[in-house]
Design an enzyme around this catalytic site. Structure first.
Site, PDB file in Angstrom:
ATOM      1  N   SER A  47       0.817  -1.214   0.000  1.00 37.45           N
ATOM      2  CA  SER A  47       0.000   0.000   0.000  1.00 37.45           C
ATOM      3  C   SER A  47       0.848   1.260   0.000  1.00 37.45           C
ATOM      4  CB  SER A  47      -0.896  -0.017   1.240  1.00 37.45           C
ATOM      5  OG  SER A  47      -0.090  -0.227   2.385  1.00 37.45           O
ATOM      6  N   THR A 149      -1.550   3.628   5.048  1.00 36.08           N
ATOM      7  CA  THR A 149      -0.516   4.645   4.843  1.00 36.08           C
ATOM      8  C   THR A 149       0.566   4.454   5.890  1.00 36.08           C
ATOM      9  OG1 THR A 149      -2.121   6.219   4.019  1.00 36.08           O
ATOM     10  CG2 THR A 149      -0.082   7.137   4.889  1.00 36.08           C
ATOM     11  N   THR A 167       1.822   6.958   0.799  1.00 36.20           N
ATOM     12  CA  THR A 167       0.797   5.964   0.482  1.00 36.20           C
ATOM     13  C   THR A 167       0.578   5.887  -1.026  1.00 36.20           C
ATOM     14  OG1 THR A 167      -1.488   5.304   0.979  1.00 36.20           O
ATOM     15  CG2 THR A 167      -1.117   7.632   0.626  1.00 36.20           C
ATOM     16  N   ARG A 177      -7.551  10.863  -7.966  1.00 36.30           N
ATOM     17  CA  ARG A 177      -8.050  10.920  -6.576  1.00 36.30           C
ATOM     18  C   ARG A 177      -6.879  11.167  -5.603  1.00 36.30           C
ATOM     19  NH1 ARG A 177      -6.992   8.071  -1.574  1.00 36.30           N
ATOM     20  NH2 ARG A 177      -8.838   8.253  -0.294  1.00 36.30           N
ATOM     21  N   THR A 200      -4.293   7.410   9.324  1.00 38.89           N
ATOM     22  CA  THR A 200      -4.386   6.422   8.260  1.00 38.89           C
ATOM     23  C   THR A 200      -5.816   5.903   8.241  1.00 38.89           C
ATOM     24  OG1 THR A 200      -3.588   4.264   7.484  1.00 38.89           O
ATOM     25  CG2 THR A 200      -3.370   4.688   9.825  1.00 38.89           C
ATOM     26  N   GLY A 201      -6.276   5.527   7.059  1.00 36.65           N
ATOM     27  CA  GLY A 201      -7.664   5.101   6.929  1.00 36.65           C
ATOM     28  C   GLY A 201      -8.282   5.750   5.712  1.00 36.65           C
TER      29      GLY A 201
HETATM   30  C1  SD4 Z   1      -5.910   7.633   1.633  1.00 39.22           C
HETATM   31  N1  SD4 Z   1      -5.453   7.698   3.977  1.00 39.22           N
HETATM   32  O1  SD4 Z   1      -5.427   7.752   0.527  1.00 39.22           O
HETATM   33  C2  SD4 Z   1      -5.034   7.124   2.723  1.00 39.22           C
HETATM   34  C3  SD4 Z   1      -5.047   5.661   2.702  1.00 39.22           C
HETATM   35  C4  SD4 Z   1      -4.764   5.036   4.014  1.00 39.22           C
HETATM   36  O2  SD4 Z   1      -4.934   3.333   5.488  1.00 39.22           O
HETATM   37  O3  SD4 Z   1      -4.230   5.530   4.914  1.00 39.22           O
HETATM   38  N2  SD4 Z   1      -5.161   3.899   4.292  1.00 39.22           N
HETATM   39  O4  SD4 Z   1      -7.102   7.852   1.882  1.00 39.22           O
END
Ligand code: SD4
Length: 303
Positions: A47, A149, A167, A177, A200-201
Site C-alpha cells: 500500500s 498509509t 501511500t 483521486r 491512516t484510513g
Molecule cells: C488515503 N489515507 O489515501 C489514505 C489511505 C490510508 O490506510 O491511509 N489507508 O485515503
C-alpha cells in the site's frame, strides 16, 4: 531523549533503524525520511511506494508529505507516478517557501530537478492484483478495499520534531483521486511546541475532521497523546453516527514533545510501532481496547 512512532506493523524495521540513528544524533526530519523510505522500497508492503496499490487504470499513483515541526514548513506530493521515494521528494520540497505542494507531472519534474531516482512502481504482483480486481469488480461492483498509509512522527535529541506520510492511496481509486495523506492538518500535523499527529484510513473521512490538526490542537490545550487521539476520533465518529453513517476506518497516532505517544482507532485492531532511545516495540490498540498494549510481532497478523 528521542522518540519515534509509525503506523502499522510494516513500519517496524524502518522505526528500528531510525531509532538507532536518532539515538546516534540523527535529526527528526532525516529519521522520518529514512523510516518511510524503507517501507516505500519494500514491495512486500503493498500500500506504499514500490509495488503499491494501483488506481482504476492500473497506475501506482502515490501521495506523500513531510512537515518540519520547528518551522511549520511543509512539503508534499500528490498523484505522482514513477518517483521511487515520494517521501524524499516531499522532504526536499519542505525546504521551499513556495511551490512546496506539487501534483502530477509537476512533482515528477521536481523529482528530476532534484536528481531523485525514478522507477516503474508496478511489480508483477501489483499488476496481477489490479487485473484480478478488474475481473472481480465487474462481478461484484466492489473495488475499494485495502489501504494503509505509513505515517512516522519523530522527536530528536535536540527536541525538534517532524512528521511524514506516504501511500499509494485507495486500491482502484479514480485517476486523480487524492486522499488525506499529503494534506496538512488532515493526514499529518507537527508543531514541536505541542506535538505531532498523523492519520491512516479512509482519507475522505479523515479530511472531514481535519483530524491531525485536531489532535495537535488538543495537545496544545493540555491533553496527553492517547486522550487527544481518542477525543479527536470520538468527535468525528459521533458526528458520523448522527448523520446515519458508520464509524468508518480511521486510525490516529500522536507524539508529544516529551516523547510520550498515543494512538486511537475505529478498527478492532490497529498495530503501530515505537522507538524510544533505541527501545523498539510493536503495539496494538483497538476501538474497544483503547489503551495501547505491547505485542510480539508474530501475534499481529495485520500489516
Ligand atoms: C488515503 N489515507 O489515501 C489514505 C489511505 C490510508 O490506510 O491511509 N489507508 O485515503
Amino acid at each position: 531523549m528521542n522518540s519515534i512512532i509509525g503506523t502499522w506493523k510494516m513500519s517496524l524495521e524502518g522505526i528500528r533503524n531510525a531509532s538507532t540513528l536518532l539515538t546516534a544524533g540523527l535529526s527528526a526530519g532525516d529519521a522520518v525520511e529514512k523510516a518511510i523510505a524503507l517501507v516505500e522500497d519494500d514491495p512486500a508492503y503493498i500500500s506504499v511506494g514500490y509495488g503499491g496499490l494501483p488506481d482504476r487504470d492500473g497506475h501506482v499513483m502515490t501521495d506523500a508529505a513531510f512537515m518540519d515541526g520547528t518551522t511549520l514548513r511543509v512539503g508534499g506530493v500528490m498523484s505522482v507516478e514513477s518517483v521511487r521515494n515520494p517521501i524524499k521528494l516531499a522532504h526536499k520540497l519542505c525546504g521551499r517557501q513556495t511551490n512546496c505542494l506539487l501534483a502530477g507531472d509537476g512533482a515528477v519534474q521536481a523529482a528530476r530537478e532534484f536528481g531523485l531516482p525514478m522507477r516503474d512502481m508496478r511489480t508483477e504482483e501489483s499488476i496481477k492484483r489490479w487485473q484480478e480486481a478488474c475481473a472481480a469488480s465487474s462481478e461484484t461492483g466492489k473495488a475499494y478495499t485495502g489501504h494503509d498509509t505509513v505515517c512516522v512522527l519523530a522527536l530528536d535529541n535536540t527536541n525538534r520534531m517532524a512528521a511524514g506520510t506516504s501511500t499509494s492511496g485507495l486500491f482502484m481509486k479514480a485517476p486523480g483521486r487524492v486522499g488525506d495523506s499529503p494534506l496538512i492538518g488532515s493526514g499529518f500535523y507537527c508543531d514541536d511546541r505541542y506535538g505531532a499527529a498523523a492519520a491512516t484510513g479512509l482519507g475522505e473521512d479523515i479530511m472531514r475532521g481535519c483530524l491531525s490538526y485536531e489532535v495537535v490542537s488538543l495537545m496544545r490545550r493540555g491533553a496527553d497523546p492517547i486522550t487527544a487521539c481518542r477525543e479527536a476520533l470520538d468527535f468525528l465518529v459521533a458526528r458520523k453516527h448522527a448523520l446515519g453513517e458508520d464509524s468508518g476506518s480511521i486510525s490516529l497516532i500522536a507524539l508529544a514533545p516529551d516523547g510520550s505517544f498515543g494512538a486511537a482507532t475505529t478498527l478492532t485492531i490497529f498495530p503501530f510501532t515505537t522507538g524510544q532511545n533505541n527501545q523498539v516495540s510493536l503495539w496494538t490498540v483497538g476501538y474497544n481496547d483503547p489503551i495501547p498494549r505491547k505485542a510480539a510481532p508474530d501475534e499481529v497478523e495485520v500489516d
